[in-house]
Design a protein around this motif. Structure first.
Motif, short mmCIF file in Angstrom:
data_model
loop_
_atom_site.label_atom_id
_atom_site.label_comp_id
_atom_site.label_asym_id
_atom_site.label_seq_id
_atom_site.Cartn_x
_atom_site.Cartn_y
_atom_site.Cartn_z
N GLN A 1 5.84 5.33 -14.20
CA GLN A 1 5.56 5.59 -12.48
C GLN A 1 7.05 5.16 -11.86
O GLN A 1 6.53 3.69 -12.15
CB GLN A 1 4.82 6.61 -11.87
CG GLN A 1 3.44 5.61 -11.47
CD GLN A 1 2.72 6.23 -11.59
OE1 GLN A 1 2.14 7.02 -11.76
NE2 GLN A 1 1.32 5.43 -10.48
N ARG A 2 7.35 5.46 -11.12
CA ARG A 2 7.86 4.89 -9.80
C ARG A 2 8.32 5.03 -8.54
O ARG A 2 8.46 6.33 -8.94
CB ARG A 2 9.90 4.40 -11.31
CG ARG A 2 10.02 3.56 -12.10
CD ARG A 2 9.42 2.13 -12.18
NE ARG A 2 9.14 1.05 -13.72
CZ ARG A 2 10.07 0.40 -13.54
NH1 ARG A 2 9.93 -0.38 -12.94
NH2 ARG A 2 9.39 -0.26 -15.01
N PHE A 3 8.42 4.88 -7.89
CA PHE A 3 9.06 4.93 -6.58
C PHE A 3 10.13 4.52 -6.81
O PHE A 3 11.22 4.09 -6.83
CB PHE A 3 9.06 4.05 -5.77
CG PHE A 3 6.81 4.78 -5.23
CD1 PHE A 3 6.98 5.65 -4.32
CD2 PHE A 3 6.17 4.08 -5.55
CE1 PHE A 3 5.99 5.70 -3.60
CE2 PHE A 3 4.40 4.01 -5.64
CZ PHE A 3 4.47 5.20 -4.91
N LEU B 1 7.54 9.18 -5.06
CA LEU B 1 6.75 9.12 -6.92
C LEU B 1 6.85 10.18 -7.16
O LEU B 1 7.00 11.21 -7.52
CB LEU B 1 5.71 8.85 -6.56
CG LEU B 1 4.84 8.30 -7.97
CD1 LEU B 1 4.70 6.54 -8.07
CD2 LEU B 1 2.98 8.54 -7.86
N TRP B 2 8.17 9.10 -8.28
CA TRP B 2 8.26 10.22 -9.68
C TRP B 2 7.54 9.63 -11.28
O TRP B 2 7.39 8.40 -11.00
CB TRP B 2 10.07 9.48 -10.28
CG TRP B 2 10.87 10.52 -8.75
CD1 TRP B 2 11.62 9.81 -7.47
CD2 TRP B 2 11.91 11.51 -9.24
NE1 TRP B 2 12.43 10.00 -7.11
CE2 TRP B 2 12.55 11.25 -8.48
CE3 TRP B 2 11.97 12.38 -10.18
CZ2 TRP B 2 13.12 12.26 -8.03
CZ3 TRP B 2 13.07 13.12 -9.85
CH2 TRP B 2 13.64 13.02 -8.88
N VAL B 3 6.98 10.87 -11.77
CA VAL B 3 5.98 10.21 -12.72
C VAL B 3 6.99 10.74 -14.30
O VAL B 3 7.17 12.17 -14.38
CB VAL B 3 4.95 11.18 -12.49
CG1 VAL B 3 3.88 10.52 -13.31
CG2 VAL B 3 4.43 10.73 -11.12
N ALA B 4 6.84 10.16 -15.31
CA ALA B 4 6.94 11.21 -16.74
C ALA B 4 5.82 11.70 -16.87
O ALA B 4 4.82 10.67 -17.24
CB ALA B 4 7.02 10.01 -17.49
N ILE C 1 -0.51 1.36 -3.64
CA ILE C 1 -0.90 0.75 -5.35
C ILE C 1 -0.80 2.31 -6.23
O ILE C 1 -1.71 2.55 -6.04
CB ILE C 1 -1.58 -0.82 -5.98
CG1 ILE C 1 -1.01 -1.61 -5.06
CG2 ILE C 1 -1.36 -0.48 -7.06
CD1 ILE C 1 0.00 -2.32 -4.93
N TRP C 2 -0.25 2.87 -6.91
CA TRP C 2 0.02 4.14 -7.52
C TRP C 2 -0.87 3.61 -8.79
O TRP C 2 0.47 3.36 -9.67
CB TRP C 2 0.38 5.03 -6.72
CG TRP C 2 0.73 4.64 -5.65
CD1 TRP C 2 1.13 4.64 -4.55
CD2 TRP C 2 0.32 6.43 -4.99
NE1 TRP C 2 1.01 5.33 -3.37
CE2 TRP C 2 0.70 6.27 -3.63
CE3 TRP C 2 -0.49 7.82 -5.66
CZ2 TRP C 2 -0.33 7.36 -2.99
CZ3 TRP C 2 -1.05 8.62 -4.40
CH2 TRP C 2 -0.44 8.74 -3.41
N ASP D 1 6.43 13.73 -3.70
CA ASP D 1 5.87 13.37 -2.00
C ASP D 1 4.32 13.36 -1.64
O ASP D 1 3.96 14.25 -1.10
CB ASP D 1 6.57 14.58 -0.66
CG ASP D 1 6.28 14.21 1.04
OD1 ASP D 1 5.97 12.52 0.97
OD2 ASP D 1 7.06 14.71 1.38
N VAL D 2 4.75 11.60 -1.89
CA VAL D 2 3.08 11.39 -1.92
C VAL D 2 2.44 11.99 -0.07
O VAL D 2 0.79 11.30 -0.26
CB VAL D 2 2.66 9.56 -2.02
CG1 VAL D 2 3.51 10.14 -4.05
CG2 VAL D 2 3.72 9.11 -1.41
#
Length: 569
Positions: free
Chosen positions: A436-438, A444-447, A403-404, A458-459
């Motif tokens: 954010q979404r995977f 993980l893509w983050v605004a 969970i991120w 790349d987590v």
């Protein structure tokens, strides 16, 4: 009730060789088509041609490189047609369209030459960018921190907020906004009021940002549903279970159910269950955010595979469960000092996870056992006005179920082990990490709201690639609110709050496509995707008066990739 089905949109100069074959599958669609030019006869590419019913159902297409458009629609009867191109005056007219009628309408748009009209045609971002920000990026009034503090809920610089007023008239508004962020310090309030008074003193915007017309726009259709009787329908989610779209009207304390085929929206009020007006805030002796007087204020929602909806109640500090089949609600209190449950997602085991923005927590709710658990996050200092780090976005890894979460005010991103609940935090590669979404591969893509960029992380090794959003005029840096990933194409769709556009990021090409939206003052929240591949989002600035027309709406973008593929583009 409005009749609305999936419409096809084919430009004659792109698809003339395929028209007969495709039209054979269209059932009695009306057609409006033509060419848009300026008064000198020059073709205007990227103009927005919008057809709207009296019930507020709209369809829009973009003109191609030769100014041509074709709108195939099931809207019929008394309709409004508007042609819009920034820095030109709108052409608006009424028409009657039969169910299978065809109308040819060519229009010449008149360029705007009046300086005030030109300034008013600029997006909010142009006016916001006239603020004299502190050049020190760490300063309270740097652009990044000003964005974080003042654009999170509002589109500062729009027609509603930029009216000239002296600093003393700004003070009550700034004081109220700072109060929502748990800051009552007088000096920053006075200082920000002076800065805003100086920036919004009646000066005209002259930057003239130009949005490039991407070839992909030629295949797109924008669908709109006006949500009459709503206040702030915050987030929207498409239900695979029944094909309907559900929205959380935070300010009205309701769940909305919109049928995309008929255009009908139903309203269902959350039960107070003994909660007072203002909810938890009232019980704690605190002013409710935005002056809300409802007892329950649904903020975000997630829909389980069986169609059951789970909502975060930001005011009542609860998880609300709604069954669309029975229309029944059930509230589950979060407790443990939880203040302002925020974004919610569901993991692969059906566990509901949500951020709790004002108390630095993440919540875990098990629908099977009805058990609730609150995880307190590490303390991290706020970088601007907020008195907390503001846990905001949350996402579930498709690889290991981790969970991120993101902390908007602290530039942190953290991981919670779903089994042990152990927490690790990392520095965000972008400032103001918001939603954010995977993707399917586990990236993980983050605004980055304060960064004007999105990041792909790349987590496994915390390596990130940052993609700056397009800047269309010097110094006018966008503020991406959220992003979501199309589950089929893996394209990244990015929400905007300041430019009247949304972006689509083509991952393989590493290229942004800007889709201008039909209404001025557009403020979109989060994307969801239909089974047809449409990207849908709510459009709901606070207050609604900031949106052209003054009524929130639901938007769905049909990118039309199938049509472009047929054309060979």
């Amino acid at each position: 009730m409005n009749n609305k089905t999936n419409s096809k949109s084919l430009r004659p100069n792109l698809f003339s060789g395929l028209a007969i074959a495709v039209f054979a599958f269209q059932a009695q669609a009306g057609i409006v088509q033509g060419t848009i030019t300026d008064t000198g006869g020059r073709a205007l590419a990227g103009a927005i041609v919008t057809l709207t019913s009296k019930q507020g159902v709209g369809e829009s297409v973009y003109t191609d490189t030769r100014g041509g458009y074709r709108l195939d629609t099931d809207l019929a009867g008394d309709l409004s047609l508007r042609i819009r191109k920034r820095y030109y005056r709108d052409d608006a007219r009424e028409l009657q369209l039969g169910a299978s009628a065809e109308m040819d309408i060519d229009v010449k748009l008149i360029p705007i030459i009046d300086p005030q009209e030109l300034s008013d045609a600029h997006p909010s971002l142009s006016h916001f960018s006239m603020i004299e920000f502190d050049e020190d990026e760490t300063a309270l009034f740097s652009r990044a921190n000003f964005t974080r503090d003042c654009l999170t809920c509002h589109s500062l610089g729009n027609s509603f907020t930029r009216s000239p007023r002296p600093a003393e008239f700004w003070v009550p508004s700034v004081q109220r906004m700072h109060g929502y962020l748990a800051s009552a310090a007088e000096e920053p309030i006075k200082a920000r009021s002076k800065i805003l008074a100086k920036a919004f003193d009646g000066r005209l915007a002259t930057s003239r940002p130009e949005i490039p017309v991407d070839p992909l726009l030629s295949g797109a259709t924008i669908h709109e549903w006006r949500l009459d009787g709503t206040v702030v329908p915050h987030d929207a989610e498409y239900s695979d279970a029944n094909g309907l779209v559900y929205s959380s009207d935070m300010f009205a304390g309701e769940v909305l159910e919109t049928n995309l085929e008929t255009g009908e929206t139903l309203h269902f009020a959350l039960p107070a269950d003994g909660e007072p007006a203002g909810g938890t805030f009232t019980r704690m002796g605190l002013p409710a955010p935005y002056g809300l007087t409802v007892a329950r204020a649904p903020h975000s929602l997630v829909i389980a595979p069986d169609g059951i909806i789970y909502l975060t109640d930001s005011i009542g500090a609860a998880v609300t469960v709604f069954d669309p089949a029975t229309r029944k609600f059930e509230n589950f209190e979060v407790e443990d000092g939880a203040l302002y449950p925020h974004t919610v997602r569901m993991d692969q085991q059906g566990i509901v996870w949500f951020t709790i923005a004002f108390s630095n927590q993440v919540g875990r709710f098990d629908p099977k056992t009805k058990s609730m658990k609150v995880i307190t996050l590490p303390q991290s200092p706020s970088l601007s006005i907020p008195g907390t780090s503001i846990p905001y976005g949350i996402a579930v890894s498709p690889v290991d179920g981790g969970i991120w979460y993101s902390k908007l005010a602290s530039d942190k991103i953290g991981r919670i082990d779903p089994v042990t609940l152990a927490v690790e935090e990392y520095d965000s590669p972008v400032r103001g990490p918001r939603r954010q979404r995977f993707d399917a591969a586990g990236n993980l893509w983050v605004a980055g709201f304060s960064e004007g960029a999105i990041a792909k992380i790349d987590v496994r090794n915390w390596k990130a690639k940052i993609y700056a959003l397009p800047v269309y005029a010097e110094g006018e840096i966008p503020a991406p609110y959220a992003l979501a990933i199309n589950p089929v194409s893996q394209d990244v769709w990015v929400n905007d709050t300041m430019m009247d556009v949304v972006w689509r990021f083509l991952v393989d090409e590493e290229r942004f496509v800007a889709y201008p939206m039909p209404l001025r003052g557009t403020y979109t929240r989060d994307f969801t995707f239909t089974d047809k591949g449409w990207a849908c989002t709510s459009n709901n600035p606070i207050p609604a008066a900031a949106l052209e027309g003054g009524v929130p709406e639901l938007i769905c973008i049909d990118p039309g990739d199938d049509k472009l593929a047929l054309s060979g583009l």
